[in-house]
Design an enzyme around this catalytic site. Structure first.
Site, short mmCIF file in Angstrom:
data_model
loop_
_atom_site.label_atom_id
_atom_site.label_comp_id
_atom_site.label_asym_id
_atom_site.label_seq_id
_atom_site.Cartn_x
_atom_site.Cartn_y
_atom_site.Cartn_z
N HIS A 99 0.84 -1.21 0.00
CA HIS A 99 0.00 0.00 0.00
C HIS A 99 0.87 1.25 0.00
CE1 HIS A 99 1.01 -0.62 4.23
NE2 HIS A 99 0.72 0.66 4.46
N ASP A 101 0.58 4.86 1.96
CA ASP A 101 -0.21 5.32 3.10
C ASP A 101 -1.25 6.35 2.69
OD1 ASP A 101 1.02 3.71 4.98
OD2 ASP A 101 2.61 5.18 5.38
N HIS A 255 4.74 0.10 0.32
CA HIS A 255 5.49 -0.69 1.29
C HIS A 255 4.63 -1.83 1.83
CE1 HIS A 255 3.53 2.55 3.51
NE2 HIS A 255 3.51 1.75 4.56
N ARG A 270 4.55 5.78 14.41
CA ARG A 270 4.54 6.43 13.08
C ARG A 270 3.94 7.83 13.14
NH1 ARG A 270 1.00 4.09 8.19
NH2 ARG A 270 -0.17 6.04 8.25
#
Ligand code: SIN
Length: 279
Positions: A99, A101, A255, A270
């Site tokens: 995907h 983000d 990623h 994150r």
């Protein structure tokens, strides 16, 4: 002061950067070097960084405003920090599929900064794939056709009750998307606003179909593109160590967090930098 050095980790993308202490405010010269490495290598890694939550956010803020995730609850004192945790008893990890983000937002994320707090004794690596290469290696005919298409992106699949991202994990608070989850149209080939290079911009997690077509009609070509854009030659694989910060560009990469360490704990934090409307 140690000089900044850049060490590529694969032929496709990714570089480790040494000689930078991200807990300090970077000088303009240091910032420019890091920024250029980010644009050149698409995902950069800094080992042995000792960052407080405020320092993590301060570095991220040099690249833009910070996102508060619509589905994953952030820390109480730092809503911009998502804790990505897989407990020893969890079976499902977060981010365990290719995907980019937040491509489901109208203005998807520019970049994400993931900081390793605890890593398993083996496994738990992350893969990235270079989407400039994915575009550049297509035939001229395919480039021309895709250049005219848009695709619908939505969190509907991933964050619905049965979606991978919404699955229950011991230490993460993830909201399930309702029926009113929005969809946005994005170009299938996007132009990077800083480098001017073209990148393929579809991903299996959030791209539902081509605009003007049904999902059934779209799937044969989408599935071809999903395979094409994540092939081995376009990827790098990173082995985490505690206190490493990775910073990747969601505008030209995808990623995948590997889920190969059942029985062990992995804890990452994150911060996500907001981006602009793809063109
Ligand atoms: C993510 O998709 O942001 C998580 C990546 C990872 O945990 O390696």
């Amino acid at each position: 002061m140690t000089a900044i050095a850049i060490h590529p980790i694969s032929g496709a993308l990714g570089a480790e950067i040494s000689g930078v202490d991200l807990s300090r405010e970077l000088s303009n010269g240091e910032f420019d070097a890091v920024h250029q490495a980010f644009l050149d290598h698409q995902v950069i890694f800094f080992r042995d960084q000792h960052l407080s939550h405020d320092q993590h956010k301060a570095f991220a803020r040099r690249f833009g405003t910070l996102n508060i995730h619509p589905y994953v609850k952030g820390m109480d004192a730092h809503p911009e920090i998502m804790q990505i945790i897989k407990e020893p008893d969890d079976r499902v990890n977060f981010g365990g599929g290719w995907h980019s983000d937040m491509s489901f937002l109208e203005e998807p994320a520019l970049g994400s900064l993931l900081y390793a707090k605890q890593v398993p004794p083996y496994g738990g690596d992350t893969l990235w794939a270079n989407q400039y290469l994915a575009y550049e290696t297509l035939s001229d005919g395919m480039k021309e056709m895709l250049g005219r298409l848009k695709a619908v992106h939505t969190a509907k699949g991933e964050y619905s009750e049965r979606g991978h991202s919404a699955q229950k994990r011991g230490a993460m608070d993830v909201k399930t998307a309702g029926d009113d989850v929005p969809s946005y149209e994005q170009p299938v080939v996007r132009t990077h606003p800083e480098t001017g290079r073209k990148a393929l911009y579809v991903n299996p997690a959030f791209t539902e179909k081509f605009v003007g077509m049904t999902r059934r009609e779209s799937l044969p070509l989408l599935n071809y593109l999903f395979d094409h854009c994540t092939q081995e030659g376009f990827t790098c694989r990173f082995r985490w160590s505690v206190n490493t910060l990775a910073f990747w560009d969601n505008r030209c990469t995808q990623h995948f967090a590997l889920n190969d360490y059942h029985g062990h704990r992995r804890h990452m934090e994150r911060v996500t930098v907001n981006g602009d409307k793809p063109f």
